[in-house]
Design a protein around this motif. Structure first.
Motif, mmCIF file in Angstrom:
data_model
loop_
_atom_site.group_PDB
_atom_site.id
_atom_site.type_symbol
_atom_site.label_atom_id
_atom_site.label_comp_id
_atom_site.label_asym_id
_atom_site.label_seq_id
_atom_site.Cartn_x
_atom_site.Cartn_y
_atom_site.Cartn_z
ATOM 1 N N GLN A 1 -9.304 21.017 -17.255
ATOM 2 C CA GLN A 1 -8.422 20.702 -18.373
ATOM 3 C C GLN A 1 -7.555 19.482 -18.081
ATOM 4 O OE1 GLN A 1 -8.011 21.820 -21.563
ATOM 5 N NE2 GLN A 1 -9.970 22.807 -21.168
ATOM 6 N N LEU A 2 -7.324 19.192 -16.815
ATOM 7 C CA LEU A 2 -6.574 17.979 -16.480
ATOM 8 C C LEU A 2 -7.296 16.742 -16.988
ATOM 9 C CD1 LEU A 2 -5.438 18.677 -12.791
ATOM 10 C CD2 LEU A 2 -3.990 18.569 -14.814
ATOM 11 N N HIS A 3 -8.619 16.761 -16.920
ATOM 12 C CA HIS A 3 -9.420 15.600 -17.299
ATOM 13 C C HIS A 3 -9.872 15.635 -18.756
ATOM 14 C CE1 HIS A 3 -9.702 14.176 -13.120
ATOM 15 N NE2 HIS A 3 -9.826 15.445 -12.794
ATOM 16 N N LEU B 1 -2.048 41.939 -21.426
ATOM 17 C CA LEU B 1 -3.294 41.673 -20.699
ATOM 18 C C LEU B 1 -4.437 41.321 -21.653
ATOM 19 C CD1 LEU B 1 -3.296 44.376 -17.886
ATOM 20 C CD2 LEU B 1 -3.123 41.894 -17.609
ATOM 21 N N ALA B 2 -4.402 41.895 -22.852
ATOM 22 C CA ALA B 2 -5.451 41.609 -23.830
ATOM 23 C C ALA B 2 -5.402 40.166 -24.318
ATOM 24 C CB ALA B 2 -5.335 42.563 -25.017
ATOM 25 N N GLN B 3 -4.261 39.489 -24.119
ATOM 26 C CA GLN B 3 -4.138 38.091 -24.522
ATOM 27 C C GLN B 3 -4.767 37.143 -23.500
ATOM 28 O OE1 GLN B 3 -2.929 37.435 -27.566
ATOM 29 N NE2 GLN B 3 -2.716 39.670 -27.692
ATOM 30 N N VAL B 4 -5.051 37.656 -22.310
ATOM 31 C CA VAL B 4 -5.635 36.817 -21.262
ATOM 32 C C VAL B 4 -7.135 36.687 -21.521
ATOM 33 C CG1 VAL B 4 -6.022 36.545 -18.790
ATOM 34 C CG2 VAL B 4 -3.875 37.546 -19.622
ATOM 35 N N GLN B 5 -7.575 35.483 -21.797
ATOM 36 C CA GLN B 5 -8.975 35.237 -22.096
ATOM 37 C C GLN B 5 -9.751 34.995 -20.804
ATOM 38 O OE1 GLN B 5 -9.609 32.487 -25.352
ATOM 39 N NE2 GLN B 5 -7.566 32.879 -26.185
ATOM 40 N N PRO B 6 -11.068 35.212 -20.821
ATOM 41 C CA PRO B 6 -11.859 35.084 -19.590
ATOM 42 C C PRO B 6 -11.832 33.666 -19.045
ATOM 43 C CG PRO B 6 -13.277 35.307 -21.505
ATOM 44 C CD PRO B 6 -11.896 35.597 -21.974
ATOM 45 N N ALA B 7 -12.064 33.547 -17.749
ATOM 46 C CA ALA B 7 -12.032 32.243 -17.088
ATOM 47 C C ALA B 7 -12.991 31.249 -17.718
ATOM 48 C CB ALA B 7 -12.345 32.414 -15.596
ATOM 49 N N GLN B 8 -14.116 31.745 -18.242
ATOM 50 C CA GLN B 8 -15.111 30.850 -18.835
ATOM 51 C C GLN B 8 -14.637 30.210 -20.135
ATOM 52 O OE1 GLN B 8 -15.631 33.989 -17.770
ATOM 53 N NE2 GLN B 8 -17.134 35.078 -19.021
ATOM 54 N N ALA C 1 -9.392 31.923 -12.476
ATOM 55 C CA ALA C 1 -9.405 30.804 -13.430
ATOM 56 C C ALA C 1 -8.717 29.566 -12.872
ATOM 57 C CB ALA C 1 -8.748 31.225 -14.746
ATOM 58 N N THR C 2 -7.836 29.725 -11.868
ATOM 59 C CA THR C 2 -7.167 28.551 -11.292
ATOM 60 C C THR C 2 -8.166 27.599 -10.649
ATOM 61 O OG1 THR C 2 -6.746 29.688 -9.188
ATOM 62 C CG2 THR C 2 -5.033 29.839 -10.879
ATOM 63 N N LYS C 3 -9.351 28.107 -10.286
ATOM 64 C CA LYS C 3 -10.371 27.255 -9.676
ATOM 65 C C LYS C 3 -10.931 26.241 -10.664
ATOM 66 C CE LYS C 3 -11.665 30.620 -6.154
ATOM 67 N NZ LYS C 3 -12.731 31.442 -5.542
ATOM 68 N N PHE C 4 -10.727 26.480 -11.947
ATOM 69 C CA PHE C 4 -11.272 25.595 -12.973
ATOM 70 C C PHE C 4 -10.181 24.829 -13.729
ATOM 71 C CE2 PHE C 4 -13.998 29.565 -13.035
ATOM 72 C CZ PHE C 4 -14.888 29.097 -12.088
#
Length: 328
Positions: free
Chosen positions: A73-75, A239-246, A66-69
């Motif tokens: 959110q910056l923009h 871990l269940a709180q981590v939502q998918p990268a999309q 997810a760091t690739k995206f």
């Protein structure tokens, strides 16, 4: 001399996705990130832009792929709620700074019409001079470093945009006159500076005493979790709180490719197909269904921009405990 307790070594693991954190008061964005990274035992993490220590609210934290995206959110447009105390200006534009000037406030002059005029004045494209107490760099040094040394350097005004704003007269707990601000704005907008400028336009000066980010790019605070809540959970619950990268790609069009086309796209090759032009596309493999990366479509060509690695995709598929972790 008391022996120092041995440090506990955390066994890191690959974690891929987005944690929507409600950042607490007094903690820097990086400190919040490091605490969440430690609780999740994540190998790789990054945040999506800083939020002042004196601000609370939405701070999306990205892990692994997810760091690739995160730059998306910056923009993204952001929405804040703030309270500006009228009559007092400070060196930092907020309650942390030294008082510079105090002026009387005539509440009778703060009519709805006056507030509406100031609201209109600061809605739309505006120019802001960045505050000295900010992380913006000049000659390789953050502005706040100059400020702490007692220096003020020239800062060119920057173009930002206020998409929507509402001003309302309110009071603080000490019955002091204040303005409640709700604003949706572009990247690079300093809400402290906006509060100061509004106070100046009202003729009495102001500084922020409250700041909360309630939305960034469509990710609202109602979806967020606090560090305290995360700490109280066991590992599976965390871990269940981590939502998918999309989760970061909600505004993207979607394209799904078959196995052969997915492999070619993942190797960085452009693909041709019956797709309309689109500036932002999330691309998925058909079987198994998985996010491959993002791209754009121009002239019938799907052009890769940011791609996940085969290892990241494999780890996401193996580690996803629920189907909704891999659906767009």
């Amino acid at each position: 001399m008391t022996a120092r307790a041995p440090r506990i070594r955390v066994q890191r693991r690959p974690v891929h996705g987005v944690l929507l954190l409600d950042k607490p008061l007094g903690l820097s964005s990086n400190d919040a990130l490091q605490k969440a990274k430690w609780l999740l035992r994540a190998e790789k993490a990054g945040h999506t832009g800083t939020l002042d220590p004196l601000a609370t609210g939405v701070l999306p934290l990205c892990f692994g792929a997810a760091t690739k995206f995160s730059a998306l959110q910056l923009h993204a447009p952001k929405t804040y709620e703030a309270i500006a105390l009228l009559g007092t200006t400070t060196s930092t534009g907020d309650a942390e700074g030294q008082v510079l000037e105090q002026r009387s406030v005539d509440s009778a002059q703060l009519t709805d019409e006056r507030l509406a005029a100031v609201q209109a004045q600061f809605t739309g494209p505006i120019r802001q001079v960045p505050p000295m107490h900010s992380a913006l760099k000049k000659d390789g040094r953050a502005l706040y470093e100059y400020a702490r040394a007692g220096l003020e350097v020239e800062r060119p005004a920057r173009d930002v945009e206020i998409f929507k704003m509402n001003l309302a007269l309110t009071q603080t707990g000490e019955a002091q006159a204040a303005i409640k601000i709700r604003v949706t704005c572009s990247k690079g907008t300093y809400i402290r500076t906006l509060g100061e400028d509004i106070g100046q336009a009202l003729g009495c000066g102001a500084h922020l005493v409250f700041l909360r980010r309630i939305d960034t790019g469509g990710l609202g605070v109602e979806r967020c979790i606090t560090l305290e809540q995360l700490q109280a959970m066991d590992e599976d619950q965390r871990l269940a709180q981590v939502q998918p990268a999309q989760t970061l790609l909600a505004g993207h069009a979607t394209i799904t490719l078959d196995e052969q086309e997915a492999g070619r796209f993942l190797s960085g090759l452009r693909r041709r197909g019956p797709w309309p032009d689109a500036p932002a596309v999330a691309v998925y493999a058909e079987q198994p269904h998985a996010l491959l990366g993002v791209g754009h479509v121009s002239g019938g060509e799907l052009i890769p921009d940011r791609l996940l690695s085969p290892l990241e995709i494999q780890q996401i598929l193996q580690g996803a405990p629920r189907a909704d972790h891999i659906t767009p």
